[in-house]
Design a protein around this motif. Structure first.
Motif, mmCIF file in Angstrom:
data_model
loop_
_atom_site.group_PDB
_atom_site.id
_atom_site.type_symbol
_atom_site.label_atom_id
_atom_site.label_comp_id
_atom_site.label_asym_id
_atom_site.label_seq_id
_atom_site.Cartn_x
_atom_site.Cartn_y
_atom_site.Cartn_z
ATOM 1 N N TRP A 191 2.606 1.561 -3.697
ATOM 2 C CA TRP A 191 1.602 1.902 -4.631
ATOM 3 C C TRP A 191 0.428 2.681 -4.492
ATOM 4 O O TRP A 191 -0.292 2.984 -5.635
ATOM 5 C CB TRP A 191 1.174 0.395 -5.352
ATOM 6 N N ARG A 192 0.107 3.039 -3.224
ATOM 7 C CA ARG A 192 -1.202 3.590 -2.989
ATOM 8 C C ARG A 192 -1.355 4.628 -2.172
ATOM 9 O O ARG A 192 -2.434 5.350 -1.992
ATOM 10 C CB ARG A 192 -2.397 2.477 -2.451
ATOM 11 N N SER A 193 -0.013 5.063 -1.532
ATOM 12 C CA SER A 193 0.105 6.225 -0.859
ATOM 13 C C SER A 193 0.817 7.108 -1.463
ATOM 14 O O SER A 193 1.808 7.067 -2.274
ATOM 15 C CB SER A 193 0.852 5.852 0.397
ATOM 16 N N GLY A 194 0.446 8.810 -0.846
ATOM 17 C CA GLY A 194 1.047 9.821 -1.563
ATOM 18 C C GLY A 194 2.906 9.741 -1.142
ATOM 19 O O GLY A 194 3.496 9.940 -1.862
ATOM 20 N N PHE A 195 2.851 9.084 0.028
ATOM 21 C CA PHE A 195 4.414 8.947 0.218
ATOM 22 C C PHE A 195 5.064 8.001 -0.563
ATOM 23 O O PHE A 195 6.224 8.415 -1.177
ATOM 24 C CB PHE A 195 4.420 8.570 1.775
ATOM 25 N N TRP A 227 0.901 -1.236 0.027
ATOM 26 C CA TRP A 227 -0.059 -0.142 0.130
ATOM 27 C C TRP A 227 0.794 1.297 0.008
ATOM 28 O O TRP A 227 0.596 2.155 -0.657
ATOM 29 C CB TRP A 227 -0.908 -0.071 1.268
#
Lengths: 300, 501
Positions: free
Chosen positions: A156-160, A153
């Motif tokens: 691939w899915r966080s702004g960080f 996550w």
């Protein structure tokens, strides 16, 4: 026969836990364009500091916190060397590993082994849900069901994670887009180091319950290879860790088979590492390294 | 070296990369014993043309004649055996080896490396042309001027009679420029060599060039004797004349009452080469301020300062009347300044998909509790693809897009955040005609919607077409600011050449 397979799978999960945790940490780090060759040393020093703290305080949880703290300090050193100073990442990482192992051994001798003793704790026990396969340590469940999905996550899915990937691929472009390159790399290295220290802590605080010299025994290097084998993807790294651990579990069982009694155990011990080499030879070519892998970033 | 050197003719050379025409039927003759200067903005095709001669690229059509004989140059090796040598902007020296080893490398045998011969060549070059190099020094430890000499020496050692120097003085200080030009003169006068000099510095061309050719958008627009030409005449050759080349303006009159959106006050950047010297500029809402100048007069530094990647040593930036205290890229973006950098490859992350590149500078607007809102990103991407006519899918990696489409993605990112001020640098460099036209209409459209635009471009036609006011940079200073109605090529040329008003 079914018993053998069940035991094999159960052992694979145990053996794979520290590899997976360390590889998850290395994935985050390398995605930012930094190679952390301090991985082996971080695991080693966290394994030691964790059990040392646990034996003094009598609390495994305190041990775990100290282990992670050790990893963060080590990560900070690496980040300062590679990001702030822009030192060669191979040299910085290997140096850090050698330094951490020596310091851990020295402190271990002063505190525990000078009078012939050895540091031991009553380790975490496995938590059973029925059957050998579902009788695993909290670390194992955590790595599989929290760690791996979390890192996936994050990447691939966080702004960080998007910042980390941008910095790892093209720091100039990230910089112009207002993403602080140095800070992002520090964060990635520290987060990665925390995962590596969990891997180290697992070995002393749960798996073995004591600290001996050379306890990490190259697991950090294997994790490093797994990251390349896995092409910086969580799923592929899990697959790699599973294959390596299965071979390792297999050779452990083979030793118990009477027919293999005459085979030197060192040969069997080498099998999983041979698997690593074969794995890398097969799938380690033309891997898509992050665009700024190993390159320090400086504004011109 | 006494046999007469034939002349080299590049004939009708055409080279296209996709829809982008880099060279459009260029014919150029190099005569023995002349220094031939190539002038033109970056991206006009000078380097591509010379790479064709040196065998680094192959022309689509056209051919090369040496002494009237058509010669195929398929590789630098062919070029070398035809007597052509080139010193590219990026040196090809083995940095860990000594100068002598680098020289001997080309003809090193299996066992023997003839260092004595290399030393002899170096000594001879020092005696004859003043091209002194320390033969036993390791290349990595040498200043760039000496490394460049080693490159020239390598070409000479290979027996070259046509020497191509691609912007050799861009990396040199004034003293080193002097000695390089002296070497060039000696090679021409003593050896009847033909030297091609690519440069943006008129003073150098004035000093050594016998002929000068100007390239613009892949075509030779002028080719003439340079002897006796002044800097001013050279620049006017480069900028053309209003009578011959009219540009249809899509500019509008500046509204003098509009608020100042972006201002630089007394900004100075001290650097050994280039830098900025006391630059003060203002750009108002709904205005395009063009920044023109010969390449390397401070335009890149200006853009870097405005993007926050270069801190001025002195002076300050104001956005919407407020001083930006700590002008980092993030602070400037937050204040509403958008940037399109001159090198789109340095502003785009090739290995990330279009959808992620589009939000890189505005991540906060699409993250909630650290989680990327993929649906919002996809929606934004769809809108951008439609609005900016981007020929790509959201999941396509940016690196696989054509230059024009990549530029559109970056412009979509820039204008998608509705900036108060937009800095666009060389926005159409290397783009095909259709994309160029489209990008220019986008910039004009943003201006019409009230955005303050700073357009930094070496393409004078572009500046003339779009800008409402033009600031001309010369040696890191603003040499003058002209309003659209008083802009002429002649006046611009004077300012670009440093002729003070």
């Amino acid at each position: 026969m079914i018993d053998v397979i069940v035991d094999l799978v159960a052992a694979t999960l145990r053996i794979g836990t520290p590899l997976l945790l360390a590889a998850l940490g290395e994935i985050i780090t390398e995605r930012s364009g930094v190679l952390n060759l301090g991985i082996e040393g971080i695991m080693y020093s966290s394994a030691f500091s964790g059990i040392a703290a646990a034996s003094y305080t009598g609390s495994l949880w305190v041990g775990l916190f100290v282990a992670v703290g050790t990893g963060l300090v080590a990560g900070l050193i690496l980040a300062f060397l590679t990001v702030t100073l822009g030192v060669n990442q191979h040299v910085a990482g290997l140096g850090l590993t050698l330094f951490l192992i020596s310091v851990s051994n020295t402190v271990n001798r002063i505190l525990f082994t000078s009078d012939g003793g050895q540091v031991r704790v009553d380790p975490w026990k496995s938590i059973g849900f029925g059957g050998p396969i579902f009788d695993q340590y909290l670390f194992t469940y955590g790595a599989l069901f929290v760690g791996a999905p979390l890192v996936w996550w994050i990447v691939w899915r966080s702004g960080f994670g998007l910042r980390v990937r941008a910095v790892g691929e093209n720091p100039e472009a990230a910089d112009v887009a207002g993403i602080p390159v140095a800070r992002t790399r520090y964060q990635a290295i520290l987060l990665g180091s925390a995962f590596m220290s969990l891997a180290g802590a697992f070995i002393t605080l749960a798996y073995v319950g004591q600290f001996t010299i050379n306890i990490i025994n190259g697991r950090g290097w294997v994790a490093l290879a797994l990251v390349i084998f896995g092409r910086w993807n969580v799923g592929r790294c899990m697959l790699g860790a599973a294959i390596f651990s299965l071979v390792n579990a297999g050779q452990l069982q083979l030793r118990l088979v009477p027919a293999f009694a005459d085979v030197p155990f060192e040969l069997l011990l080498a099998l999983p590492f041979l698997a690593v080499i074969v794995g890398l030879a097969v799938s380690g070519r033309n891997v898509p390294y992050p665009g700024s892998y190993l390159k320090p970033y400086r504004r011109l | 070296m006494s046999s007469p050197t034939p002349s080299v003719l590049l004939k009708d050379i055409r080279k296209a990369y996709g829809a982008t025409v880099a060279l459009d039927g260029v014919t150029l003759e190099l005569k023995p014993g002349e220094v031939h200067a190539l002038l033109g903005e970056n991206g006009a095709g000078k380097t591509t043309l010379m790479k064709t001669l040196f065998g680094l690229t192959q022309p689509d059509t056209g051919h090369i004649e040496i002494g009237g004989v058509t010669t195929t140059i398929a590789s630098p090796r062919d070029a070398r055996s035809a007597g052509i040598g080139m010193v590219t902007q990026h040196f090809s020296l083995v940095k860990t080896m000594t100068v002598g080893e680098n020289l001997a490398l080309a003809e090193a045998g299996l066992i023997r490396v003839d260092l004595a011969k290399a030393r002899r060549i170096a000594q001879e070059a020092a005696d004859r042309y003043g091209l002194e190099v320390p033969a036993d020094a390791v290349v990595a430890g040498l200043p760039v001027a000496l490394q460049q000499r080693v490159e020239i020496l390598k070409a000479l050692a290979a027996g070259c009679r046509y020497l191509i120097l691609d912007e050799p003085t861009a990396v040199l200080g004034p003293k080193d420029v002097d000695s390089l030009l002296a070497v060039v003169e000696r090679l021409r006068d003593q050896e009847s060599m033909s030297v091609v000099l690519i440069s943006h510095k008129m003073k150098e061309i004035e000093r050594v060039a016998d002929r000068v050719s100007v390239l613009r958008r892949g075509a030779v627009v002028a080719s003439t004797t340079a002897k006796g030409m002044t800097t001013r005449e050279l620049v006017s050759l480069m900028v053309g004349s209003d009578a011959a080349e009219s540009v249809e303006r899509i500019a509008q009159a500046t509204r003098g009452d509009a608020a100042v959106a972006l201002a630089l006050r007394d900004v100075s950047v001290k650097r050994q080469l280039g830098g900025l010297d006391d630059v003060t500029l203002e750009v108002r809402e709904g205005e395009i301020l063009g920044v023109a100048g010969v390449s390397g007069n401070g335009q890149s530094e200006l853009v870097d300062v405005l993007s926050g990647t270069l801190r001025p040593d002195y002076g300050q930036l104001e956005v919407a009347g407020k001083v930006v205290v700590d002008p980092s890229p993030f602070a400037l973006l937050a204040a509403g300044v958008g940037i399109l950098g001159e090198d789109r490859h340095a502003s785009a992350v090739h290995h990330l998909p279009v959808v992620e590149n589009l939000v890189l500078d505005q991540l906060r607007s699409v993250t909630r509790l650290g989680h990327l809102d993929r649906a919002a990103m996809a929606e934004r991407c769809e809108t951008a693809i439609k609005e900016f006519e981007i020929k790509a899918t959201p999941s396509q990696h940016l690196g696989t897009l054509s230059g024009g489409n990549m530029q559109k993605v970056l412009l979509a990112r820039l204008f998608g955040r509705s900036p108060n001020a937009a800095i666009v640098s060389q926005p159409t460099r290397g783009l095909d005609i259709a994309s160029t036209r489209y990008v220019r209409s986008l910039i004009a459209g943003a201006r019409d919607k009230g955005t303050a635009v700073v357009l930094v471009s070496e393409d004078l036609d572009e500046v003339l077409e779009l800008a409402d006011r033009v600031a001309v940079m010369y040696r890191g200073r603003v040499a003058g600011i002209l309003h659209a109605n008083e802009v002429t090529r002649e006046r611009l040329g004077e300012l670009m050449a440093g002729v003070s008003a």
